[in-house]
Design a protein around this motif. Structure first.
Motif, short mmCIF file in Angstrom:
data_model
loop_
_atom_site.label_atom_id
_atom_site.label_comp_id
_atom_site.label_asym_id
_atom_site.label_seq_id
_atom_site.Cartn_x
_atom_site.Cartn_y
_atom_site.Cartn_z
N LYS A 41 -3.11 47.44 -9.33
CA LYS A 41 -3.35 45.81 -9.16
C LYS A 41 -2.27 45.02 -9.21
CE LYS A 41 -8.00 45.09 -10.78
NZ LYS A 41 -8.82 44.72 -11.79
N LEU A 42 -1.33 45.14 -10.15
CA LEU A 42 -0.17 44.09 -10.18
C LEU A 42 0.69 44.55 -9.02
CD1 LEU A 42 0.48 44.85 -14.24
CD2 LEU A 42 -0.10 42.74 -12.90
N LEU A 51 -15.10 34.55 -7.63
CA LEU A 51 -13.48 35.07 -7.34
C LEU A 51 -13.10 36.40 -8.04
CD1 LEU A 51 -11.62 31.58 -7.95
CD2 LEU A 51 -11.88 32.84 -5.84
N ASP A 52 -12.61 37.02 -7.09
CA ASP A 52 -12.39 38.48 -7.73
C ASP A 52 -10.99 38.59 -8.56
OD1 ASP A 52 -12.26 41.26 -8.09
OD2 ASP A 52 -11.32 41.82 -6.64
N THR A 57 1.53 37.96 -3.64
CA THR A 57 2.16 36.67 -3.88
C THR A 57 3.43 36.00 -3.69
OG1 THR A 57 2.36 37.17 -5.94
CG2 THR A 57 0.13 36.22 -5.49
N GLY A 58 4.35 36.95 -3.27
CA GLY A 58 5.79 36.75 -3.14
C GLY A 58 6.54 36.55 -4.43
N VAL A 59 5.78 36.78 -5.69
CA VAL A 59 6.56 36.75 -6.80
C VAL A 59 7.89 37.62 -6.97
CG1 VAL A 59 6.31 37.07 -9.45
CG2 VAL A 59 4.69 36.09 -8.06
N LEU A 60 7.51 38.91 -6.26
CA LEU A 60 8.73 40.16 -6.56
C LEU A 60 9.65 39.25 -5.67
CD1 LEU A 60 8.71 42.58 -7.99
CD2 LEU A 60 7.93 43.51 -5.82
N GLY A 78 -1.43 32.84 -12.62
CA GLY A 78 -1.59 31.74 -11.74
C GLY A 78 -1.13 31.77 -10.18
N GLU A 79 -0.25 32.60 -9.70
CA GLU A 79 -0.42 32.85 -8.36
C GLU A 79 -1.42 33.73 -7.59
OE1 GLU A 79 2.53 31.65 -6.71
OE2 GLU A 79 4.20 31.77 -8.10
N MET A 80 -2.05 34.56 -8.50
CA MET A 80 -3.12 35.33 -8.10
C MET A 80 -4.36 34.49 -7.76
SD MET A 80 -4.57 38.26 -10.21
CE MET A 80 -5.55 39.79 -9.68
#
Length: 314
Positions: A295-296, A229-230, A303-306, A152-154
């Motif tokens: 990739k992850l 979209l990639d 995305t700033g998830v980390l 979703g963030e991607m």
């Protein structure tokens, strides 16, 4: 089976093999394990015993697998979360180095699903709406840092939109939230929404795989790539074992699983469970783990998830 030299492998396996499934009964990885269970006696001469150890987004099961005796009698089913969780720094083991892949069994693309009653007939229309109403659209996922959350963030980052994220405890709950109108979009395993697509309550706007889905009900859905979209990150189910397994034992298991996964009967059983078989051997699986990890890592940073997960822990 051909005769192997007189080593541990000659006798292996001489008792049942346990397979640890790190998610609950009925989940995609569980269905994969149960399809393997039917075929293992034919190819390895011993039964496969499925044990579900759910919790911690897979960590409980994978911790047990990583710490198991590497004698070949404890194996497990891995998925992309095994690569994802160690980034968050809360796992007992670094799974990509504590475990080794023996085979990839299935490729599991996710789909972007919306309520059929919503005005967006296409992905472009959804993106346009989100741009005009920043932060108004909510997407459900199975927990902060889970694979659907990352997708979703991607998606938001790739399209320059702002989405509000709503965590739940699993895929089934996210679909219920979508059907109830509490959220506007979800990234889920296609098997969770197929029946709703058939009865006209859910519409799928895109698939994260490089190819379209083979399921006739969903075969018309375009990939993200086809729509410019990639986003080509897909989950997968594979057989993994603890590191330090004797080579002869590992080879015997790898050969057995290759024979099972390429057996037409197995492929048919998997297709009936709504799963697409995509076999990779140990070397190809290892290369896939590495590429997906890279990739992850990129996505989690960008995305700033980390950052968000680390902030939550403080």
């Amino acid at each position: 089976m051909q005769n192997t030299p007189a080593t541990t492998a000659t006798k292996f396996p001489d008792k049942p093999i346990t397979v640890i499934v790190p998610f609950s009964v009925g989940s995609g990885v569980d269905l994969t394990a149960r399809s393997l269970e039917k075929m293992v006696p034919k190819y390895l001469g011993q039964p496969l015993v499925v044990i579900n150890k759910s919790g911690g987004a897979g960590a409980i099961g994978w911790n047990e697998l990583a710490g198991a005796n590497p004698d070949g009698y404890t194996i497990g089913i891995a998925g992309i979360e095994a690569l994802l969780l160690p980034f968050y720094g809360s796992t007992k083991y670094d799974y990509p180095t504590a475990l080794e892949p023996l085979a990839q069994v299935a490729a599991v693309p996710s789909v972007l699903a919306v309520q059929a009653g919503q005005p967006w007939q296409t992905l472009d229309a959804l993106i346009e709406h989100a741009k005009k109403h920043p932060g108004q659209l909510k997407f459900a996922h199975g927990g902060v840092g889970s694979f659907p959350h990352v997708l979703g963030e991607m998606f938001a980052q790739a399209t320059g939109i702002t989405l509000e994220q709503v965590p739940f405890s699993g895929g089934g709950e996210t679909v219920a939230a979508l059907l109830g109108g509490h959220v506007q979009l979800v990234f889920v395993n296609p098997t969770l929404v197929k029946e709703h697509v058939k009865n006209g309550t859910i519409r799928i706007l895109a698939v994260t795989g490089k190819q379209r889905l083979t399921d006739p009900v969903l075969a018309e859905v375009l990939t993200f790539q086809e729509q410019g979209l990639d986003i080509t990150l897909t989950n997968w189910h594979g057989v993994a074992v603890p590191k330090e397994m004797p080579v002869e034992v590992k080879n015997k298991l790898a050969e057995g699983f290759k024979a099972i996964i390429t057996d037409p009967e197995f492929i048919k059983n998997m297709n009936n469970a709504g799963l697409q078989v995509e076999y990779l051997d140990p070397k190809e699986s290892q290369a896939k783990w590495l590429a997906d990890s890279q990739k992850l890592a990129k996505t989690l940073q960008a995305t700033g998830v980390l950052e968000r997960i680390k902030a939550q822990k403080k």
